[in-house]
Design an enzyme around this catalytic site. Structure first.
Site, PDB file in Angstrom:
ATOM      1  CE  LYS A   1      -3.993  -2.161   2.226  1.00  0.00           C
ATOM      2  NZ  LYS A   1      -4.928  -2.075   3.364  1.00  0.00           N
TER       3      LYS A   1
ATOM      4  CG  PHE B   1     -13.834   0.259   6.326  1.00  0.00           C
ATOM      5  CD1 PHE B   1     -13.293  -0.180   5.127  1.00  0.00           C
ATOM      6  CD2 PHE B   1     -14.539  -0.652   7.100  1.00  0.00           C
ATOM      7  CE1 PHE B   1     -13.443  -1.492   4.701  1.00  0.00           C
ATOM      8  CE2 PHE B   1     -14.701  -1.973   6.690  1.00  0.00           C
ATOM      9  CZ  PHE B   1     -14.150  -2.385   5.479  1.00  0.00           C
TER      10      PHE B   1
ATOM     11  NE  ARG C   1      -6.187 -13.304   5.256  1.00  0.00           N
ATOM     12  CZ  ARG C   1      -6.447 -12.012   5.012  1.00  0.00           C
ATOM     13  NH1 ARG C   1      -6.135 -11.485   3.845  1.00  0.00           N
ATOM     14  NH2 ARG C   1      -7.011 -11.248   5.932  1.00  0.00           N
TER      15      ARG C   1
ATOM     16  CB  THR D   1      -6.700  -5.923   9.802  1.00  0.00           C
ATOM     17  OG1 THR D   1      -7.078  -7.059   9.024  1.00  0.00           O
ATOM     18  CG2 THR D   1      -7.063  -4.657   9.053  1.00  0.00           C
TER      19      THR D   1
ATOM     20  NE  ARG E   1      -2.110  -5.700   7.131  1.00  0.00           N
ATOM     21  CZ  ARG E   1      -3.113  -6.467   6.727  1.00  0.00           C
ATOM     22  NH1 ARG E   1      -3.552  -7.460   7.488  1.00  0.00           N
ATOM     23  NH2 ARG E   1      -3.692  -6.224   5.565  1.00  0.00           N
TER      24      ARG E   1
ATOM     25  CG  ASN F   1      -3.577  -2.381   6.776  1.00  0.00           C
ATOM     26  OD1 ASN F   1      -3.380  -2.071   5.607  1.00  0.00           O
ATOM     27  ND2 ASN F   1      -4.599  -3.127   7.153  1.00  0.00           N
TER      28      ASN F   1
ATOM     29  CG  HIS G   1      -5.338  -6.232  -0.381  1.00  0.00           C
ATOM     30  ND1 HIS G   1      -6.607  -6.241   0.153  1.00  0.00           N
ATOM     31  CD2 HIS G   1      -5.362  -7.125  -1.408  1.00  0.00           C
ATOM     32  CE1 HIS G   1      -7.365  -7.093  -0.535  1.00  0.00           C
ATOM     33  NE2 HIS G   1      -6.622  -7.640  -1.487  1.00  0.00           N
TER      34      HIS G   1
END
EC number: 2.7.4.6
Length: 141
Positions: free
Chosen positions: A11, A59, A87, A93, A104, A114, A117
């Site tokens: 991100k 959100f 993951r 998250t 993260r 964060n 994705h």
């Protein structure tokens, strides 16, 4: 064990921190191959389309605004149990709840910014990979 593909997005916050290489090293150390990759700056329409599943969530607007705030690095990852493995690498998250050593925990600032994705299931991964890499732009090795 099945060889799967999953989508990963680094991100805008993590791209701005210049940690793409460090994140890629974690994918590779976990046995995930990067089989397609590109840097893009999402348009509002692209971000809204990609995250359409969250359209009714409170959100949604903040997520879209964040995802168009700067360039992102998008990659398709391939390997055994790629969805779950990615993951696990990402962590929770909310980076405050992410296990130490996860992407993260190490690189994210907040639940919004964060860092990454990742597809949440094999079925979702197919749709998400096709969104960014249509046709034959994926190279298994």
């Amino acid at each position: 064990m099945a060889i799967e593909r999953t989508l990963s997005i680094i991100k805008p916050d993590a791209v701005a921190k210049n940690v793409i290489g460090q994140i890629y090293a974690r994918f590779e150390a976990a046995g995930l191959k990067i089989v397609a990759a590109r840097m893009i700056h999402l348009s509002r329409a692209e971000a809204e389309q990609f995250y359409a599943v969250h359209k009714e969530r409170p959100f949604f607007k903040d997520l879209v605004d964040f995802m168009i705030s700067g360039p992102v690095m998008v990659q398709a990852l391939e390997g055994e149990n790629a969805v779950l493995k990615n993951r696990e690498l990402m962590g929770a998250t909310d980076p405050k709840k992410a296990a130490p050593g996860t992407i993260r925990a190490d690189f994210a600032d907040s639940i919004d910014a964060n860092a990454v994705h990742g597809s949440d299931a094999a079925e979702t991964a197919q749709v998400e990979v096709a969104f960014f890499f249509p046709g034959l732009n994926i190279y298994s090795r």
